[in-house]
Motif scaffolding. Structure first.
Motif, PDB file in Angstrom:
ATOM      1  N   ASP A   1       0.812  -1.211   0.000  1.00 36.05           N
ATOM      2  CA  ASP A   1       0.000   0.000   0.000  1.00 36.05           C
ATOM      3  C   ASP A   1       0.846   1.261   0.000  1.00 36.05           C
ATOM      4  N   VAL A   2       1.743   1.383   0.982  1.00 33.97           N
ATOM      5  CA  VAL A   2       2.480   2.632   1.107  1.00 33.97           C
ATOM      6  C   VAL A   2       3.458   2.801  -0.051  1.00 33.97           C
ATOM      7  N   MET A   3       4.260   1.761  -0.342  1.00 35.50           N
ATOM      8  CA  MET A   3       5.257   1.894  -1.408  1.00 35.50           C
ATOM      9  C   MET A   3       4.598   2.089  -2.762  1.00 35.50           C
ATOM     10  N   ASN A   4       3.505   1.372  -3.023  1.00 32.72           N
ATOM     11  CA  ASN A   4       2.836   1.548  -4.308  1.00 32.72           C
ATOM     12  C   ASN A   4       2.284   2.964  -4.452  1.00 32.72           C
ATOM     13  N   GLY A   5       1.807   3.531  -3.350  1.00 30.36           N
ATOM     14  CA  GLY A   5       1.367   4.930  -3.402  1.00 30.36           C
ATOM     15  C   GLY A   5       2.520   5.854  -3.734  1.00 30.36           C
ATOM     16  N   VAL A   6       3.691   5.583  -3.144  1.00 30.92           N
ATOM     17  CA  VAL A   6       4.857   6.420  -3.428  1.00 30.92           C
ATOM     18  C   VAL A   6       5.266   6.280  -4.895  1.00 30.92           C
ATOM     19  N   ILE A   7       5.245   5.035  -5.399  1.00 30.30           N
ATOM     20  CA  ILE A   7       5.600   4.824  -6.811  1.00 30.30           C
ATOM     21  C   ILE A   7       4.642   5.602  -7.711  1.00 30.30           C
ATOM     22  N   LYS A   8       3.354   5.529  -7.386  1.00 28.88           N
ATOM     23  CA  LYS A   8       2.374   6.299  -8.168  1.00 28.88           C
ATOM     24  C   LYS A   8       2.733   7.768  -8.190  1.00 28.88           C
ATOM     25  N   SER A   9       3.041   8.322  -7.002  1.00 24.97           N
ATOM     26  CA  SER A   9       3.283   9.760  -6.960  1.00 24.97           C
ATOM     27  C   SER A   9       4.548  10.114  -7.750  1.00 24.97           C
ATOM     28  N   VAL A  10       5.551   9.202  -7.770  1.00 21.06           N
ATOM     29  CA  VAL A  10       6.762   9.485  -8.556  1.00 21.06           C
ATOM     30  C   VAL A  10       6.432   9.502 -10.048  1.00 21.06           C
ATOM     31  N   VAL A  11       5.616   8.525 -10.491  1.00 24.81           N
ATOM     32  CA  VAL A  11       5.227   8.489 -11.905  1.00 24.81           C
ATOM     33  C   VAL A  11       4.463   9.756 -12.282  1.00 24.81           C
TER      34      VAL A  11
END
Lengths: 268, 167
Positions: free
Chosen positions: A203-213
Motif C-alpha cells: 500500500d504505502v510503497m505503491n502509493g509512493v511509486i504512483k506519486s513518482v510516476v
C-alpha cells in the motif's frame, strides 16, 4: 464533385490532427531525453534546483496541507455514514488510510500540483520564450534547456512525491480528528486496525511509486508546454490551459493503468 | 527573498516530506512495531479461540476502556491463544477476574471484557487470568441454529398431516 472534395477535406483534417499529435508526442519524448542529458548542471549547481523546489514545492505546501486535512475529515464523516450501518465504525481508520495512501494522496496531490505549480512553470517558460529570453541565452552560449528547463523539471519530480506523502499524512490526521475526537470512535481501534490492514510494501510503497510516476508526467507536460508555446500572449495562455488539462487527464489515465498492475486481485 | 530564507524553507519542506513518508511507513504501515510509553501493568490470559481480536483492541470493564491488547500469540503446546493485556495502573482487578471476548455490534470489532470477581488479592504484573471465555463465532452459532432447526422440522411437519405423509 464538390461533395467528394468536402469529404476528402474532412479526412485530411483528421490526418493532419493525427500527424500533429504524433509529432508532438515524439517532440515531447525527445525533449525529455534532452532534459535528462542536460540535467548535469542542475545537480552540479544545486542552488538552481533549490530555488525551483522553493517555487514548486514550498509554495504549494499550504494548499496541499489544507486540502489534505479537509479531504481526510470529509472521508471520515462520509465513511462513518456508511460504516455505521454495518456497526463497523472501528474500520474507519482502515478506510481513511487505504483510500488516502493508495489513491487520493497521489492523485489529488498531483492534480493540485499541476494546477498550482505546473501552470506556473508553463507560464514562466512560455513568457521567457515570448520575450526571447531563451533565444538570448542561446546567443550567449547558455543552453536554455540546462539553465531554465531542467531545474524546473527536477524540482517538480522531487516535490510532488513529498507533497503526496504530506497530503496523505494530513488526511489521516484529519480522519483521526473527525473520527476519534469528534465522533468518538475508539482511538486504539482506529490506529490498530489501520496498522493491521495497511501493508508497507503493497500500500504505502505503491502509493509512493504512483506519486513518482505522476511527478514525472506532470513536470514533463508543464515544461514541454511552456517550451513549445506559441510565442504570443494568446499562445502562452493556451499553453497554460493545456498543461492543466493534459496533466489532469494524464494523472487519471496513468492512475488507472498503475492501479490495474499494482492491486489486481486484492492485497496479495 | 534571500538565499538563506529559501534554503530554510526548502529544508523545512523536504524534512516535512520525509517525515510524512516515515509517518506513513511506521505509524500507518506499521513497518516497525510502535511501542507506546508503558504506564501500567500487563497480565496474560489463555483463550481457546480469540475470533477476530487484534492487537491494540480495547479492554473494557463495565463498558469503560481500561487498557489495550498488547500482543496475541499461539501456545504451540496447548494450541491456545495467549493474549497479553496491558492495563492502566489505576485500575486494579481481583485474581478471580473473568476475561471474555465480546463483539461490539453485529460485525464490529472485538474487545476483551473483564468482569471483576470477589477475591481480595489483586492481579499483579505478569500474572495469568485463570478464567476466560472465548469469542463467540457467528458461523458456529448459525450452524448450531441450522442443525437444531433441521432436527425439529420433521416432527413439526409430520404432526398436523398425520398418517398421510409418505416417506
Amino acid at each position: 464533385m464538390n461533395f467528394l472534395a468536402k469529404i476528402a477535406d474532412w479526412f485530411r483534417s483528421i490526418g493532419t490532427a493525427t500527424r500533429n499529435g504524433i509529432t508532438r508526442l515524439g517532440f515531447a519524448t525527445r525533449f525529455f531525453w534532452a532534459i535528462v542529458r542536460a540535467s548535469g548542471p542542475t545537480f552540479m549547481r544545486p542552488r538552481l534546483l533549490i530555488r525551483e523546489i522553493y517555487h514548486a514545492g514550498v509554495l504549494s505546501l499550504v494548499i496541499v496541507l489544507m486540502s489534505g486535512l479537509f479531504i481526510g475529515m470529509v472521508l471520515a464523516l462520509q465513511g462513518y455514514e456508511t460504516l455505521v450501518r454495518f456497526g463497523a465504525t472501528e474500520a474507519m481508520g482502515v478506510l481513511v488510510a487505504l483510500s488516502l495512501v493508495r489513491e487520493l494522496g497521489p492523485v489529488v496531490a498531483g492534480l493540485l500540483f499541476a494546477s498550482r505549480a505546473g501552470s506556473a512553470m508553463t507560464a514562466e517558460i512560455g513568457l521567457m520564450k515570448t520575450t526571447e529570453q531563451l533565444a538570448a541565452m542561446d546567443v550567449m552560449a547558455i543552453d536554455p534547456v540546462a539553465r531554465v528547463v531542467a531545474p524546473r523539471f527536477w524540482a517538480g519530480v522531487i516535490s510532488l512525491p513529498l507533497l503526496a506523502a504530506i497530503f496523505s499524512m494530513l488526511g489521516i490526521y484529519g480522519g483521526f480528528l473527525v473520527g476519534v475526537k469528534l465522533i468518538g470512535i475508539d482511538g486504539g481501534a482506529f490506529w490498530g486496525q489501520m496498522q493491521v490492514a495497511v501493508d508497507w510494501r503493497n500500500d504505502v510503497m505503491n502509493g509512493v511509486i504512483k506519486s513518482v510516476v505522476f511527478a514525472f508526467a506532470v513536470s514533463l507536460i508543464a515544461v514541454f508546454e511552456g517550451y513549445d508555446a506559441t510565442p504570443t500572449a494568446e499562445g502562452v495562455s493556451a499553453a497554460t490551459t493545456r498543461t492543466v488539462v493534459t496533466s489532469a487527464l494524464a494523472i487519471l489515465a496513468l492512475d488507472f493503468v498503475l492501479t490495474v498492475f499494482m492491486f489486481r486481485g486484492g492485497v496479495n | 527573498m534571500s538565499k538563506k530564507t529559501i534554503d530554510l524553507w526548502v529544508g523545512v519542506f523536504v524534512a516535512l516530506g520525509l517525515g510524512a513518508l516515515f509517518f506513513l511507513a511506521l505509524k500507518v504501515g506499521n513497518l516497525l512495531n510502535f511501542k507506546e510509553q508503558k504506564n501500567g501493568y500487563e497480565v496474560m490470559a489463555r483463550f481457546d479461540n480469540i475470533g477476530n481480536l487484534k492487537p491494540r483492541a480495547p479492554i473494557k470493564s463495565a463498558g469503560v476502556v481500561v487498557g489495550r491488547v498488547e500482543s496475541i500469540k499461539l501456545d504451540p503446546q496447548t494450541y491456545e491463544a495467549v493474549v497479553r493485556l496491558h492495563l492502566e495502573k489505576n485500575f486494579q482487578f481481583s485474581r478471580d477476574t473473568i476475561a471474555a471476548i465480546f463483539t461490539s455490534g453485529l460485525l464490529g470489532e472485538q474487545f476483551v471484557g473483564l468482569e471483576a470477581g470477589g477475591d481480595s488479592q489483586m492481579l499483579k504484573d505478569e500474572e495469568w487470568i485463570k478464567k476466560t471465555q472465548s469469542a463467540i463465532q457467528i458461523e458456529k452459532l448459525i450452524s448450531q441454529f441450522m442443525f437444531s432447526k433441521a432436527q425439529e422440522t420433521p416432527a413439526t411437519t409430520a404432526a398436523p398431516s398425520g398418517a398421510g405423509v409418505k416417506p
